[in-house]
Design an enzyme around this catalytic site. Structure first.
Site, PDB file in Angstrom:
ATOM      1  N   ASN A 183     -19.557  -3.898   3.635  1.00  0.00           N
ATOM      2  CA  ASN A 183     -19.841  -2.604   4.240  1.00  0.00           C
ATOM      3  C   ASN A 183     -21.195  -2.113   3.729  1.00  0.00           C
ATOM      4  O   ASN A 183     -21.846  -2.786   2.921  1.00  0.00           O
ATOM      5  CB  ASN A 183     -18.703  -1.601   3.997  1.00  0.00           C
ATOM      6  CG  ASN A 183     -18.518  -1.246   2.522  1.00  0.00           C
ATOM      7  OD1 ASN A 183     -19.447  -1.322   1.717  1.00  0.00           O
ATOM      8  ND2 ASN A 183     -17.309  -0.855   2.168  1.00  0.00           N
ATOM      9  N   THR A 219     -20.926  -3.655   7.928  1.00  0.00           N
ATOM     10  CA  THR A 219     -20.167  -2.692   8.719  1.00  0.00           C
ATOM     11  C   THR A 219     -20.574  -1.272   8.344  1.00  0.00           C
ATOM     12  O   THR A 219     -20.853  -0.967   7.188  1.00  0.00           O
ATOM     13  CB  THR A 219     -18.652  -2.881   8.526  1.00  0.00           C
ATOM     14  OG1 THR A 219     -18.314  -2.720   7.133  1.00  0.00           O
ATOM     15  CG2 THR A 219     -18.224  -4.269   8.989  1.00  0.00           C
ATOM     16  N   ASP A 237     -10.432  -4.731   7.562  1.00  0.00           N
ATOM     17  CA  ASP A 237      -9.693  -5.990   7.649  1.00  0.00           C
ATOM     18  C   ASP A 237      -9.424  -6.364   9.103  1.00  0.00           C
ATOM     19  O   ASP A 237      -9.495  -7.544   9.475  1.00  0.00           O
ATOM     20  CB  ASP A 237      -8.375  -5.880   6.881  1.00  0.00           C
ATOM     21  CG  ASP A 237      -8.581  -5.604   5.404  1.00  0.00           C
ATOM     22  OD1 ASP A 237      -9.603  -6.039   4.850  1.00  0.00           O
ATOM     23  OD2 ASP A 237      -7.713  -4.951   4.800  1.00  0.00           O
ATOM     24  N   ASP A 252       0.839  -1.192   0.000  1.00  0.00           N
ATOM     25  CA  ASP A 252       0.000   0.000   0.000  1.00  0.00           C
ATOM     26  C   ASP A 252       0.879   1.249   0.000  1.00  0.00           C
ATOM     27  O   ASP A 252       1.701   1.433   0.903  1.00  0.00           O
ATOM     28  CB  ASP A 252      -0.892   0.042   1.239  1.00  0.00           C
ATOM     29  CG  ASP A 252      -1.974  -1.024   1.226  1.00  0.00           C
ATOM     30  OD1 ASP A 252      -2.244  -1.581   0.149  1.00  0.00           O
ATOM     31  OD2 ASP A 252      -2.532  -1.303   2.299  1.00  0.00           O
TER      32      ASP A 252
END
Length: 301
Positions: A191, A220, A253, A12
């Site tokens: 989500n 979520t 995560d 990332d």
């Protein structure tokens, strides 16, 4: 008992934009969008959904087995996980391509714009499901399209219950394909945005999905917590205030690491996501997806 964590391993590149995307993007001009964001900070972190989930699950005391692909630049990532005691026996190294790369810009409101290069992830379907008696649970996270389809089919054939967690990979699949994933899964985790897309493409509401064979559907909601759907009934599990809001990368995560830990232990779904909410709040106070430290005693474990 071990949990198979299927998904991406990635590097990332995380940058921060001090303003707000909403102030820079003109809705009436998106058809000719041409924007540039000044990002004075830049970091390179270990990432990928499978990597981040496995990191948290291992720190909690779980036993993740990572099934993912790395490129010719992934030796350090592999060595790091081996040093952490994470099982990498199902990690494929692809020599003619790079490891997946995510380039992330986060604005002042913690909104994110991400560009993702799949790299070695596109070869993840070459990995075969191992014949191991200790694999009792799995999660299928965002991965190469062929790999995700194969994982669901193989896990269902092996009788291993799994969480279907399509994440950013959800748009790759049409309604029939998503219904096939759900038919093979034991739980679904999304989500709120992904949940709306899932319902739109399958033609089923969250309540209807939860009244099927599924043991539960988890949605979520960021700092608000999450909704747990079981048997057509929804339970709102409140979020946990964070000590600081630093970087949202990998919060979902970390949550899923807690979800898997609880499922490994045989907890009910509400207790699982309660732990997940605590971990999301813990992670957001740290930069990157794998830098948060976990105090098991403080979490009541």
């Amino acid at each position: 008992m071990a949990s198979l964590v299927c998904g991406s391993l990635a590097f990332d590149t995380i940058t921060t934009f001090g303003g707000r995307f909403a102030e820079q993007i003109l809705p009436e001009q998106v058809h000719i969008l041409n924007v540039s964001f000044l990002v004075p900070t830049l970091r390179r972190e270990w990432g990928g959904c499978a990597g981040n989930i496995a990191y948290t699950l291992k720190a909690l005391g779980g036993e993740p087995v990572v099934m993912a692909a790395l490129g010719n630049d992934g030796a350090d990532y592999l060595a790091r996980f081996q040093q952490l005691g994470i099982d990498t026996s199902c990690v494929l190294q692809v020599e003619d391509t790079y490891t997946a790369q995510a380039i992330i810009i986060t604005d002042a409101d913690n909104n994110q714009i991400t560009a993702f290069h799949p790299g070695a992830m596109q070869q993840a379907h070459q990995i075969e499901l191992p014949a191991r008696s200790d694999l009792r649970l799995a999660i299928i996270g965002p991965d190469g399209r062929e790999a995700m389809i194969k994982r669901a089919r193989d896990l269902a054939a092996a009788g291993i219950p799994f969480v279907f967690d399509p994440g950013q990979g959800l748009p790759m699949f049409d309604g029939a394909e998503l219904r096939a994933f759900i038919a093979q899964a034991s739980w679904v985790a999304v989500n709120d945005y992904e949940g709306r897309m899932l319902c739109d493409r399958t033609g089923q509401s969250l309540a209807e999905l939860s009244r099927s064979h599924l043991k539960g559907v988890v949605v979520t909601l960021g700092h608000e917590g999450c909704d747990v759907w079981v048997g057509g009934e929804c339970t709102r599990v409140s979020g946990v205030p964070a000590s600081a809001v630093v970087d949202p990368t990998g919060c979902g995560d970390a949550f899923r690491g807690g979800l898997l830990y609880g499922l490994e232990a045989g907890w009910d779904l509400v207790r699982c996501v309660t732990l997940g909410n605590k971990l999301g709040a813990l992670k957001i106070a740290q930069r990157g997806g794998q830098n948060h430290q976990i105090d098991r005693a403080a979490l009541g474990l």
